[in-house]
Design an enzyme around this catalytic site. Structure first.
Site, PDB file in Angstrom:
ATOM      1  N   TYR A  73      13.935 -28.963 -35.972  1.00 40.64           N
ATOM      2  CA  TYR A  73      13.513 -27.826 -35.140  1.00 40.64           C
ATOM      3  C   TYR A  73      12.712 -26.812 -35.960  1.00 40.64           C
ATOM      4  O   TYR A  73      11.814 -26.163 -35.415  1.00 40.64           O
ATOM      5  CB  TYR A  73      14.718 -27.187 -34.430  1.00 40.64           C
ATOM      6  CG  TYR A  73      15.088 -27.959 -33.171  1.00 40.64           C
ATOM      7  CD1 TYR A  73      14.414 -27.751 -31.977  1.00 40.64           C
ATOM      8  CD2 TYR A  73      16.082 -28.932 -33.186  1.00 40.64           C
ATOM      9  CE1 TYR A  73      14.714 -28.474 -30.835  1.00 40.64           C
ATOM     10  CE2 TYR A  73      16.397 -29.662 -32.049  1.00 40.64           C
ATOM     11  CZ  TYR A  73      15.703 -29.425 -30.869  1.00 40.64           C
ATOM     12  OH  TYR A  73      15.994 -30.149 -29.736  1.00 40.64           O
ATOM     13  N   ARG A  76       9.280 -28.065 -35.768  1.00 46.24           N
ATOM     14  CA  ARG A  76       8.672 -27.792 -34.460  1.00 46.24           C
ATOM     15  C   ARG A  76       8.399 -26.303 -34.273  1.00 46.24           C
ATOM     16  O   ARG A  76       7.408 -25.919 -33.637  1.00 46.24           O
ATOM     17  CB  ARG A  76       9.562 -28.346 -33.350  1.00 46.24           C
ATOM     18  CG  ARG A  76       9.497 -29.885 -33.331  1.00 46.24           C
ATOM     19  CD  ARG A  76      10.269 -30.481 -32.203  1.00 46.24           C
ATOM     20  NE  ARG A  76       9.961 -29.846 -30.940  1.00 46.24           N
ATOM     21  CZ  ARG A  76      10.817 -29.769 -29.928  1.00 46.24           C
ATOM     22  NH1 ARG A  76      12.020 -30.302 -30.028  1.00 46.24           N
ATOM     23  NH2 ARG A  76      10.465 -29.178 -28.812  1.00 46.24           N
ATOM     24  N   HIS A 125      14.991 -24.513 -20.159  1.00 44.06           N
ATOM     25  CA  HIS A 125      15.531 -25.250 -21.307  1.00 44.06           C
ATOM     26  C   HIS A 125      15.577 -24.385 -22.565  1.00 44.06           C
ATOM     27  O   HIS A 125      15.588 -24.909 -23.677  1.00 44.06           O
ATOM     28  CB  HIS A 125      14.709 -26.532 -21.552  1.00 44.06           C
ATOM     29  CG  HIS A 125      14.871 -27.559 -20.464  1.00 44.06           C
ATOM     30  ND1 HIS A 125      14.036 -28.646 -20.328  1.00 44.06           N
ATOM     31  CD2 HIS A 125      15.788 -27.656 -19.463  1.00 44.06           C
ATOM     32  CE1 HIS A 125      14.429 -29.368 -19.278  1.00 44.06           C
ATOM     33  NE2 HIS A 125      15.485 -28.781 -18.741  1.00 44.06           N
ATOM     34  N   CYS A 153      26.202 -18.041 -38.669  1.00 40.90           N
ATOM     35  CA  CYS A 153      26.217 -16.900 -37.748  1.00 40.90           C
ATOM     36  C   CYS A 153      26.739 -15.670 -38.482  1.00 40.90           C
ATOM     37  O   CYS A 153      27.832 -15.722 -39.075  1.00 40.90           O
ATOM     38  CB  CYS A 153      27.125 -17.229 -36.565  1.00 40.90           C
ATOM     39  SG  CYS A 153      27.360 -15.849 -35.435  1.00 40.90           S
ATOM     40  N   THR A 194       4.531 -32.283 -16.124  1.00 35.84           N
ATOM     41  CA  THR A 194       5.885 -32.797 -16.376  1.00 35.84           C
ATOM     42  C   THR A 194       6.012 -34.194 -15.796  1.00 35.84           C
ATOM     43  O   THR A 194       5.477 -34.478 -14.727  1.00 35.84           O
ATOM     44  CB  THR A 194       6.973 -31.862 -15.798  1.00 35.84           C
ATOM     45  OG1 THR A 194       8.268 -32.462 -16.001  1.00 35.84           O
ATOM     46  CG2 THR A 194       6.773 -31.546 -14.325  1.00 35.84           C
TER      47      THR A 194
HETATM   48  C1  BJW Z   1      -0.439 -33.382 -19.016  1.00 28.84           C
HETATM   49  C2  BJW Z   1      -1.374 -33.200 -19.977  1.00 28.84           C
HETATM   50  C3  BJW Z   1      -2.290 -32.206 -19.721  1.00 28.84           C
HETATM   51  C4  BJW Z   1      -0.162 -34.769 -20.683  1.00 28.84           C
HETATM   52  N1  BJW Z   1      -2.225 -31.500 -18.589  1.00 28.84           N
HETATM   53  N2  BJW Z   1      -0.275 -32.746 -17.889  1.00 28.84           N
HETATM   54  C5  BJW Z   1      20.961 -37.042 -12.797  1.00 28.84           C
HETATM   55  C6  BJW Z   1      20.488 -38.339 -12.893  1.00 28.84           C
HETATM   56  C7  BJW Z   1      20.255 -38.929 -14.127  1.00 28.84           C
HETATM   57  C8  BJW Z   1      20.490 -38.231 -15.315  1.00 28.84           C
HETATM   58  C9  BJW Z   1      20.957 -36.946 -15.207  1.00 28.84           C
HETATM   59  C10 BJW Z   1      21.171 -36.371 -13.977  1.00 28.84           C
HETATM   60  N3  BJW Z   1      21.612 -35.086 -14.196  1.00 28.84           N
HETATM   61  C11 BJW Z   1      21.670 -34.874 -15.512  1.00 28.84           C
HETATM   62  C12 BJW Z   1      21.286 -35.980 -16.165  1.00 28.84           C
HETATM   63  C13 BJW Z   1      21.233 -36.156 -17.624  1.00 28.84           C
HETATM   64  C14 BJW Z   1      20.006 -35.543 -18.276  1.00 28.84           C
HETATM   65  C15 BJW Z   1      18.787 -36.253 -17.731  1.00 28.84           C
HETATM   66  O1  BJW Z   1      18.060 -35.787 -16.892  1.00 28.84           O
HETATM   67  N4  BJW Z   1      18.503 -37.427 -18.306  1.00 28.84           N
HETATM   68  C16 BJW Z   1      17.337 -38.229 -17.899  1.00 28.84           C
HETATM   69  C17 BJW Z   1      16.379 -38.341 -19.091  1.00 28.84           C
HETATM   70  C18 BJW Z   1      17.833 -39.556 -17.409  1.00 28.84           C
HETATM   71  N5  BJW Z   1      19.934 -34.094 -18.058  1.00 28.84           N
HETATM   72  C19 BJW Z   1      20.640 -33.268 -18.800  1.00 28.84           C
HETATM   73  O2  BJW Z   1      21.408 -33.660 -19.665  1.00 28.84           O
HETATM   74  C20 BJW Z   1      20.468 -31.791 -18.525  1.00 28.84           C
HETATM   75  N6  BJW Z   1      21.740 -31.184 -18.394  1.00 28.84           N
HETATM   76  C21 BJW Z   1      22.486 -31.316 -17.296  1.00 28.84           C
HETATM   77  O3  BJW Z   1      22.082 -31.812 -16.268  1.00 28.84           O
HETATM   78  O4  BJW Z   1      23.735 -30.794 -17.444  1.00 28.84           O
HETATM   79  C22 BJW Z   1      24.704 -30.962 -16.416  1.00 28.84           C
HETATM   80  C23 BJW Z   1      25.927 -30.193 -16.873  1.00 28.84           C
HETATM   81  C24 BJW Z   1      26.518 -29.322 -16.017  1.00 28.84           C
HETATM   82  C25 BJW Z   1      27.660 -28.607 -16.438  1.00 28.84           C
HETATM   83  C26 BJW Z   1      28.141 -28.781 -17.716  1.00 28.84           C
HETATM   84  C27 BJW Z   1      27.535 -29.647 -18.582  1.00 28.84           C
HETATM   85  C28 BJW Z   1      26.400 -30.378 -18.172  1.00 28.84           C
HETATM   86  C29 BJW Z   1      19.809 -31.100 -19.701  1.00 28.84           C
HETATM   87  C30 BJW Z   1      18.427 -31.589 -19.934  1.00 28.84           C
HETATM   88  C31 BJW Z   1      17.874 -30.952 -21.220  1.00 28.84           C
HETATM   89  C32 BJW Z   1      16.531 -31.521 -21.597  1.00 28.84           C
HETATM   90  N7  BJW Z   1      16.211 -31.106 -22.919  1.00 28.84           N
HETATM   91  C33 BJW Z   1      14.884 -31.438 -23.456  1.00 28.84           C
HETATM   92  C34 BJW Z   1      14.850 -30.948 -24.920  1.00 28.84           C
HETATM   93  C35 BJW Z   1      14.729 -29.420 -24.963  1.00 28.84           C
HETATM   94  C36 BJW Z   1      14.767 -28.907 -26.370  1.00 28.84           C
HETATM   95  C37 BJW Z   1      13.627 -29.390 -27.213  1.00 28.84           C
HETATM   96  O5  BJW Z   1      12.462 -29.018 -26.950  1.00 28.84           O
HETATM   97  O6  BJW Z   1      13.895 -30.125 -28.150  1.00 28.84           O
HETATM   98  O7  BJW Z   1      13.877 -30.788 -22.670  1.00 28.84           O
HETATM   99  S1  BJW Z   1      14.464 -33.167 -23.346  1.00 28.84           S
HETATM  100  C38 BJW Z   1      12.762 -32.883 -22.974  1.00 28.84           C
HETATM  101  O8  BJW Z   1      12.479 -33.374 -21.640  1.00 28.84           O
HETATM  102  C39 BJW Z   1      12.586 -31.364 -22.939  1.00 28.84           C
HETATM  103  C40 BJW Z   1      11.671 -31.201 -21.765  1.00 28.84           C
HETATM  104  O9  BJW Z   1      11.753 -29.876 -21.271  1.00 28.84           O
HETATM  105  C41 BJW Z   1      12.161 -32.239 -20.808  1.00 28.84           C
HETATM  106  C42 BJW Z   1      11.144 -32.643 -19.750  1.00 28.84           C
HETATM  107  O10 BJW Z   1      10.023 -33.241 -20.354  1.00 28.84           O
HETATM  108  P1  BJW Z   1       8.566 -32.926 -19.795  1.00 28.84           P
HETATM  109  O11 BJW Z   1       8.248 -31.516 -19.999  1.00 28.84           O
HETATM  110  O12 BJW Z   1       8.444 -33.470 -18.420  1.00 28.84           O
HETATM  111  O13 BJW Z   1       7.670 -33.756 -20.824  1.00 28.84           O
HETATM  112  P2  BJW Z   1       7.248 -35.307 -20.776  1.00 28.84           P
HETATM  113  O14 BJW Z   1       6.785 -35.663 -22.127  1.00 28.84           O
HETATM  114  O15 BJW Z   1       8.318 -36.131 -20.177  1.00 28.84           O
HETATM  115  O16 BJW Z   1       6.036 -35.336 -19.739  1.00 28.84           O
HETATM  116  C43 BJW Z   1       4.788 -34.721 -20.047  1.00 28.84           C
HETATM  117  C44 BJW Z   1       3.865 -34.890 -18.863  1.00 28.84           C
HETATM  118  O17 BJW Z   1       2.674 -34.173 -19.124  1.00 28.84           O
HETATM  119  C45 BJW Z   1       3.459 -36.350 -18.598  1.00 28.84           C
HETATM  120  O18 BJW Z   1       3.613 -36.628 -17.207  1.00 28.84           O
HETATM  121  C46 BJW Z   1       1.969 -36.385 -18.979  1.00 28.84           C
HETATM  122  O19 BJW Z   1       1.215 -37.305 -18.188  1.00 28.84           O
HETATM  123  C47 BJW Z   1       1.574 -34.964 -18.723  1.00 28.84           C
HETATM  124  N8  BJW Z   1       0.434 -34.471 -19.476  1.00 28.84           N
HETATM  125  N9  BJW Z   1      -1.112 -34.132 -21.009  1.00 28.84           N
HETATM  126  C48 BJW Z   1      -1.209 -31.788 -17.715  1.00 28.84           C
HETATM  127  N10 BJW Z   1      -3.264 -31.956 -20.614  1.00 28.84           N
END
Ligand code: BJW
Length: 258
Positions: A73, A76, A125, A153, A194
């Protein structure tokens, strides 16, 4: 569902934007790609193409190897510090100034929307520039230089971590509530840069659609979104968003977003 290349903005979308009372915008890593920050899931350049999320972006990973996670991190954070808002960020800030209400719901942790001038930003996030402690979530802005990696901390001595949401962690309750509320109340919803792979953020557009909002997707790769929206615009947000503003408010002439 209509698919349009960048520059070919549907007049109906420009009209919907001009008439909207409440616009909700969900952004993802693609919006910052043109600022030089890697996305997560690009098969060649995405962070998850080079690193395993289970080694770096879960609480278990931090407990196993806090130094590795902290240093990743830190790397990053350096990228973010060296990046600047691009025309897509700037166009969204301009859009907020032109519509009665705009809720900017971002999954990005880079703070570039705020640096571009957006004000009503909901960080789903977290933010990579902030730190908090692992055990009690005490926010920490500074800490004594003890040589510990990660640092400790100042209040309770537990290791510090970035204030971001890892897999398996709950999103900040107030941010999620605000995002859900905006998705349900808006008349126009944009999903920009996204992949829509990560829950719960990925459900917001469907919720907006079910409540009657117009849903528009802006992404260079629209293959995953067939049937998920009413309007698909294929292209990079740094080109599409300034073009959309110009189409919605042609009387303003060229909108300078750089
Ligand atoms: C362009 C471009 C240009 C390129 N112009 N576009 C239900 C079903 C299945 C799974 C789950 C569910 N509910 C929860 C889950 C589990 C999990 C999840 O979703 N997993 C899936 C992967 C299967 N979710 C979680 O765990 C979440 N928590 C949760 O639900 O908790 C429940 C809970 C309740 C109570 C107590 C305890 C728990 C948390 C999710 C956290 C995600 N974290 C990350 C890391 C953040 C920190 C860091 O930066 O390191 O967040 S992972 C990563 O993915 C990051 C992003 O915000 C997130 C989304 O990614 P994003 O932004 O969409 O990026 P990409 O790379 O995927 O896409 C980029 C897009 O841009 C592409 O489409 C390109 O084509 C496009 N692009 N150039 C416009 N110029």
């Amino acid at each position: 569902m209509r698919e349009k290349p960048a520059g070919d903005i549907p007049a109906s979308l420009a009209e919907a934007l001009r008439a909207a009372k409440h616009v909700a915008v969900l952004t993802g890593a693609g919006v910052s790609a043109e600022s030089g920050l890697p996305t997560f899931r690009d098969p060649m350049t995405g962070l998850w193409a080079k690193y395993r999320p289970e080694d770096l972006a879960t609480p278990e990973a931090f407990e196993r190897d806090p130094r590795l996670v902290w240093e990743w991190y830190e790397w990053r954070r350096g990228l973010v510090a060296g990046a600047r808002p691009n025309p897509g960020h700037l166009a969204l800030a301009e859009m907020e100034r032109r519509v009665p209400r705009l809720s900017l719901l971002t999954q990005n942790v880079d703070g570039l929307h705020q640096r571009a001038g957006s004000r009503n930003v909901v960080e789903l996030h977290g933010n990579i520039t902030r730190s908090k402690c692992f055990d009690r979530e005490h926010p920490a802005e500074s800490w004594p230089e003890t040589g510990d990696v990660p640092p400790r901390c100042p209040r309770c001595g537990s290791p510090l971590r970035p204030d971001v949401v890892w897999f398996g962690e709950a999103l900040p309750a107030s941010a999620l509530a605000a995002a859900w509320d905006a998705a349900e109340r808006c008349d126009l919803f944009f999903s920009i840069g996204t992949s829509g792979m990560v829950q719960p953020a990925a459900s917001l557009s469907r919720q907006a659609l079910s409540r009657g909002a117009t849903v528009a997707i802006i992404n260079p790769d629209v293959s995953n979104f067939i049937s998920r929206s009413q309007v698909l615009i294929q292209g990079p947000s740094g080109r599409v968003l300034p073009a959309l503003l110009e189409k919605a408010w042609p009387e303003s002439g060229t909108i300078h977003v750089e």
